[in-house]
Design a protein around this motif. Structure first.
Motif, PDB file in Angstrom:
ATOM      1  N   GLY A 159       0.813  -1.207   0.000  1.00  8.54           N
ATOM      2  CA  GLY A 159       0.000   0.000   0.000  1.00  8.54           C
ATOM      3  C   GLY A 159       0.846   1.256   0.000  1.00  8.54           C
ATOM      4  O   GLY A 159       1.958   1.273   0.548  1.00  8.54           O
ATOM      5  N   ASP A 160       0.319   2.315  -0.595  1.00 10.60           N
ATOM      6  CA  ASP A 160       1.079   3.565  -0.620  1.00 10.60           C
ATOM      7  C   ASP A 160       1.018   4.302   0.716  1.00 10.60           C
ATOM      8  O   ASP A 160       1.671   5.339   0.895  1.00 10.60           O
ATOM      9  N   ARG A 161       0.265   3.758   1.686  1.00 12.84           N
ATOM     10  CA  ARG A 161       0.234   4.320   3.038  1.00 12.84           C
ATOM     11  C   ARG A 161       0.839   3.351   4.061  1.00 12.84           C
ATOM     12  O   ARG A 161       0.583   3.471   5.257  1.00 12.84           O
ATOM     13  N   ASP A 162       1.622   2.406   3.580  1.00 13.60           N
ATOM     14  CA  ASP A 162       2.224   1.404   4.465  1.00 13.60           C
ATOM     15  C   ASP A 162       3.207   2.077   5.415  1.00 13.60           C
ATOM     16  O   ASP A 162       4.150   2.747   4.986  1.00 13.60           O
ATOM     17  N   GLN A 163       2.972   1.878   6.718  1.00 14.04           N
ATOM     18  CA  GLN A 163       3.788   2.520   7.750  1.00 14.04           C
ATOM     19  C   GLN A 163       5.123   1.809   7.993  1.00 14.04           C
ATOM     20  O   GLN A 163       6.004   2.357   8.646  1.00 14.04           O
ATOM     21  N   PHE A 164       5.269   0.580   7.498  1.00 16.26           N
ATOM     22  CA  PHE A 164       6.402  -0.244   7.903  1.00 16.26           C
ATOM     23  C   PHE A 164       7.257  -0.724   6.729  1.00 16.26           C
ATOM     24  O   PHE A 164       8.028  -1.671   6.864  1.00 16.26           O
ATOM     25  N   THR A 165       7.113  -0.060   5.600  1.00 17.69           N
ATOM     26  CA  THR A 165       7.963  -0.406   4.476  1.00 17.69           C
ATOM     27  C   THR A 165       8.394   0.862   3.760  1.00 17.69           C
ATOM     28  O   THR A 165       8.098   1.981   4.196  1.00 17.69           O
TER      29      THR A 165
END
Length: 217
Positions: A159-165
């Motif tokens: 996802g473009d809102r991924d907090q951990f990548t």
């Protein structure tokens, strides 16, 4: 998440004495392949009953592949203790060997978050992989392992809102594999991919359909 009643509970031994709790399901007809699905981080509530794990499992079955999900050491009914990815790599290798004994043919590795990282670390120890699907690889945990030359094509979903990548980091990884890898960005999705399960299943199913065709040519 409750297991599918059509899944069969299994116990998988690992060389160091650990015993893994798993759930195995074969398709109604001859399996086109077998998919091993790896779950997210054990220390943050990850288990084989995760929503993304279930979505990937459903993709495998929809594509006509057998599917095995299991709990890493120290999770649920699996013995042993969390080992920062080292023992979990051994868990994945043992589970893959067990799966190959039950469903010979093409093998795919599928993993979510921590499980995606473990999949890349285990891949080098598995000859003749047909494909891989990595959902939201957690680059905050460290770099992904090298995807082997004989590992088949690799799909990376994030996802473009991924907090951990890091999407740039994933793009660099995919670019290093050339035509063997594809990164697909899920607009509006964060690391946990809640609400994206149907799309994950559809994308992963299509990827495994393509892998089955290539391996049966």
């Amino acid at each position: 998440m409750a297991p599918d009643p059509s899944e069969r509970p299994v116990v998988i031994p690992v060389a160091d004495g650990v015993r893994l709790e798993g759930l195995f399901q074969a398709p109604p007809g001859p399996a086109r392949g077998a998919a091993l699905v790896l779950h997210p981080h054990p220390l943050y509530g990850g288990s084989m009953r995760n929503n993304v794990v279930e979505a990937l499992r459903q993709a495998a079955l929809a594509a006509g592949w057998a599917a095995l999900r299991f709990n890493f050491r120290g999770v649920g009914g699996s013995t042993g203790q969390h080992d920062q990815g080292r023992g979990e790599r051994d868990d994945a290798l043992a589970a893959a060997a067990w799966l190959r004994s039950q469903a010979p043919g093409p093998l795919a590795l599928m993993g979510y978050s921590f499980g995606a990282r473990v999949a890349t670390q285990a891949a080098a120890g598995l000859g003749g992989l047909a494909a891989g699907v990595l959902a939201a690889p957690a680059l905050v945990l460290g770099n992904l392992g090298a995807w082997p030359e004989n590992g088949g094509r690799l799909l990376i979903l994030a996802g473009d809102r991924d907090q951990f990548t890091s999407l740039p980091g994933l793009a660099d990884y995919a670019a290093g594999l050339g035509a063997r890898a594809q990164l697909m960005t899920l607009k509006g999705a964060d690391h946990f991919l809640n609400g994206w399960e149907s799309e994950l299943t559809a994308l992963a199913r299509e990827w495994l359909d393509q892998a089955a065709l290539v391996n049966n040519m």
